[in-house]
Design a protein around this motif. Structure first.
Motif, PDB file in Angstrom:
ATOM      1  N   CYS A   1       7.245  -4.792   9.749  1.00  0.00           N
ATOM      2  CA  CYS A   1       7.359  -5.906   8.985  1.00  0.00           C
ATOM      3  C   CYS A   1       8.968  -6.346   8.719  1.00  0.00           C
ATOM      4  CB  CYS A   1       6.790  -5.961   7.815  1.00  0.00           C
ATOM      5  SG  CYS A   1       7.579  -4.768   6.472  1.00  0.00           S
ATOM      6  N   GLY A   2       9.987  -5.368   8.753  1.00  0.00           N
ATOM      7  CA  GLY A   2      11.307  -5.497   8.693  1.00  0.00           C
ATOM      8  C   GLY A   2      11.710  -5.284   7.457  1.00  0.00           C
ATOM      9  N   GLY A   3      11.057  -5.091   6.349  1.00  0.00           N
ATOM     10  CA  GLY A   3      11.271  -5.066   5.250  1.00  0.00           C
ATOM     11  C   GLY A   3      11.991  -3.588   4.780  1.00  0.00           C
ATOM     12  N   ALA A   4      12.560  -3.608   3.377  1.00  0.00           N
ATOM     13  CA  ALA A   4      13.026  -2.453   3.052  1.00  0.00           C
ATOM     14  C   ALA A   4      12.170  -1.277   2.705  1.00  0.00           C
ATOM     15  CB  ALA A   4      14.200  -2.554   1.970  1.00  0.00           C
ATOM     16  N   ILE A   5      12.370  -0.190   3.030  1.00  0.00           N
ATOM     17  CA  ILE A   5      11.365   0.861   2.689  1.00  0.00           C
ATOM     18  C   ILE A   5      11.893   1.765   1.268  1.00  0.00           C
ATOM     19  CG2 ILE A   5      10.635   3.201   3.237  1.00  0.00           C
ATOM     20  CD1 ILE A   5      10.675   2.105   6.036  1.00  0.00           C
ATOM     21  N   ARG A   6      11.036   2.038   0.584  1.00  0.00           N
ATOM     22  CA  ARG A   6      11.742   2.689  -0.744  1.00  0.00           C
ATOM     23  C   ARG A   6      11.649   4.248  -0.400  1.00  0.00           C
ATOM     24  NH1 ARG A   6       9.695   0.590  -5.738  1.00  0.00           N
ATOM     25  NH2 ARG A   6      11.139   2.709  -6.644  1.00  0.00           N
ATOM     26  N   TYR A   7      12.930   4.490   0.022  1.00  0.00           N
ATOM     27  CA  TYR A   7      13.019   5.934   0.132  1.00  0.00           C
ATOM     28  C   TYR A   7      13.204   6.862  -0.936  1.00  0.00           C
ATOM     29  CZ  TYR A   7      13.773   4.793   5.225  1.00  0.00           C
ATOM     30  OH  TYR A   7      13.418   4.247   6.610  1.00  0.00           O
ATOM     31  N   ASP A   8      13.436   6.171  -2.082  1.00  0.00           N
ATOM     32  CA  ASP A   8      13.487   6.887  -3.379  1.00  0.00           C
ATOM     33  C   ASP A   8      12.094   7.584  -3.834  1.00  0.00           C
ATOM     34  OD1 ASP A   8      12.886   4.330  -3.754  1.00  0.00           O
ATOM     35  OD2 ASP A   8      13.313   4.621  -6.037  1.00  0.00           O
ATOM     36  N   ILE A   9      11.098   6.980  -3.446  1.00  0.00           N
ATOM     37  CA  ILE A   9       9.793   7.810  -3.765  1.00  0.00           C
ATOM     38  C   ILE A   9       9.439   8.920  -2.797  1.00  0.00           C
ATOM     39  CG2 ILE A   9       7.428   6.893  -3.839  1.00  0.00           C
ATOM     40  CD1 ILE A   9       8.141   4.137  -4.093  1.00  0.00           C
TER      41      ILE A   9
ATOM     42  N   LEU B   1       3.607  10.503  -5.491  1.00  0.00           N
ATOM     43  CA  LEU B   1       3.660   9.250  -5.805  1.00  0.00           C
ATOM     44  C   LEU B   1       3.837   8.732  -4.231  1.00  0.00           C
ATOM     45  CD1 LEU B   1       3.558   6.688  -7.370  1.00  0.00           C
ATOM     46  CD2 LEU B   1       5.911   6.959  -7.749  1.00  0.00           C
ATOM     47  N   ALA B   2       4.460   9.158  -3.389  1.00  0.00           N
ATOM     48  CA  ALA B   2       4.944   8.765  -1.922  1.00  0.00           C
ATOM     49  C   ALA B   2       3.446   8.499  -1.042  1.00  0.00           C
ATOM     50  CB  ALA B   2       5.632   9.553  -1.240  1.00  0.00           C
ATOM     51  N   GLY B   3       2.441   9.756  -1.417  1.00  0.00           N
ATOM     52  CA  GLY B   3       1.314   9.483  -0.760  1.00  0.00           C
ATOM     53  C   GLY B   3       0.301   8.301  -1.318  1.00  0.00           C
ATOM     54  N   ARG B   4       0.726   7.733  -2.433  1.00  0.00           N
ATOM     55  CA  ARG B   4      -0.132   6.388  -2.934  1.00  0.00           C
ATOM     56  C   ARG B   4       0.544   5.307  -2.858  1.00  0.00           C
ATOM     57  NH1 ARG B   4      -1.249  10.490  -6.737  1.00  0.00           N
ATOM     58  NH2 ARG B   4       0.160   9.506  -8.039  1.00  0.00           N
ATOM     59  N   HIS B   5       1.808   5.176  -2.946  1.00  0.00           N
ATOM     60  CA  HIS B   5       2.813   3.853  -3.120  1.00  0.00           C
ATOM     61  C   HIS B   5       2.698   3.267  -1.915  1.00  0.00           C
ATOM     62  CE1 HIS B   5       5.746   1.145  -4.279  1.00  0.00           C
ATOM     63  NE2 HIS B   5       5.686   1.653  -5.627  1.00  0.00           N
ATOM     64  N   ARG B   6       2.519   1.875  -1.927  1.00  0.00           N
ATOM     65  CA  ARG B   6       2.473   0.925  -0.751  1.00  0.00           C
ATOM     66  C   ARG B   6       3.734   0.799   0.048  1.00  0.00           C
ATOM     67  NH1 ARG B   6       2.294  -5.066  -1.301  1.00  0.00           N
ATOM     68  NH2 ARG B   6       3.449  -5.249  -3.307  1.00  0.00           N
ATOM     69  N   ASP B   7       4.999   0.997  -0.744  1.00  0.00           N
ATOM     70  CA  ASP B   7       6.071   0.663  -0.194  1.00  0.00           C
ATOM     71  C   ASP B   7       6.968   2.225   0.210  1.00  0.00           C
ATOM     72  OD1 ASP B   7       5.747  -1.982  -0.398  1.00  0.00           O
ATOM     73  OD2 ASP B   7       6.863  -1.920  -2.436  1.00  0.00           O
ATOM     74  N   ALA B   8       6.221   3.175   0.184  1.00  0.00           N
ATOM     75  CA  ALA B   8       7.011   4.299   0.634  1.00  0.00           C
ATOM     76  C   ALA B   8       6.879   4.477   1.809  1.00  0.00           C
ATOM     77  CB  ALA B   8       5.936   5.590  -0.266  1.00  0.00           C
ATOM     78  N   PHE B   9       7.945   5.525   2.286  1.00  0.00           N
ATOM     79  CA  PHE B   9       8.235   6.015   3.691  1.00  0.00           C
ATOM     80  C   PHE B   9       7.003   6.600   4.302  1.00  0.00           C
ATOM     81  CE2 PHE B   9       9.477   9.452   6.452  1.00  0.00           C
ATOM     82  CZ  PHE B   9       9.712   8.864   7.399  1.00  0.00           C
ATOM     83  N   THR B  10       6.698   6.318   5.681  1.00  0.00           N
ATOM     84  CA  THR B  10       5.801   7.161   6.338  1.00  0.00           C
ATOM     85  C   THR B  10       6.151   7.088   7.613  1.00  0.00           C
ATOM     86  OG1 THR B  10       4.289   5.182   7.107  1.00  0.00           O
ATOM     87  CG2 THR B  10       3.631   6.719   4.803  1.00  0.00           C
TER      88      THR B  10
END
Length: 96
Positions: free
Chosen positions: A28-36, A40-49
């Motif tokens: 999508c080109g959006g910024a990824i929340r690398y701080d998560i 929480l990273a396993g559930r947060h929709r903006d987290a890095f995968t």
């Protein structure tokens, strides 16, 4: 029973290298929340995968850095095992 290859050291090392690049989501080109991180990273929709350009179920290599891409968890889940990125359809206005 074979061990999960995503729990191995080579895969974790690839994830760390990809995360260190701090790239935007390739879908999508959006910024990824690398701080998560952590649970929480396993559930947060903006987290890095780590996403794969060629899905593993379609013959993609798990450990190939050329096949690795940074993605939001939501974008990676939405794409599934398709070989193309999922685009939101352009909605026409109901006003004529």
């Amino acid at each position: 029973m074979a061990a999960n290859p995503r729990n191995g050291r080579p895969y974790r090392r690839l994830c760390v290298k990809q995360r260190a690049l701090l790239l935007p989501c390739w879908l999508c080109g959006g910024a990824i929340r690398y701080d998560i991180t952590g649970r929480l990273a396993g559930r947060h929709r903006d987290a890095f995968t780590l996403d794969h350009l060629v899905p593993l179920s379609r013959g993609g290599d798990l450990l190939d850095p050329a096949n690795a891409r940074s993605a939001h968890r939501r974008c990676n889940s939405r794409r599934g095992n398709r070989t193309t990125a999922v685009r939101q359809p352009v909605r026409a206005s109901r006003r004529w």
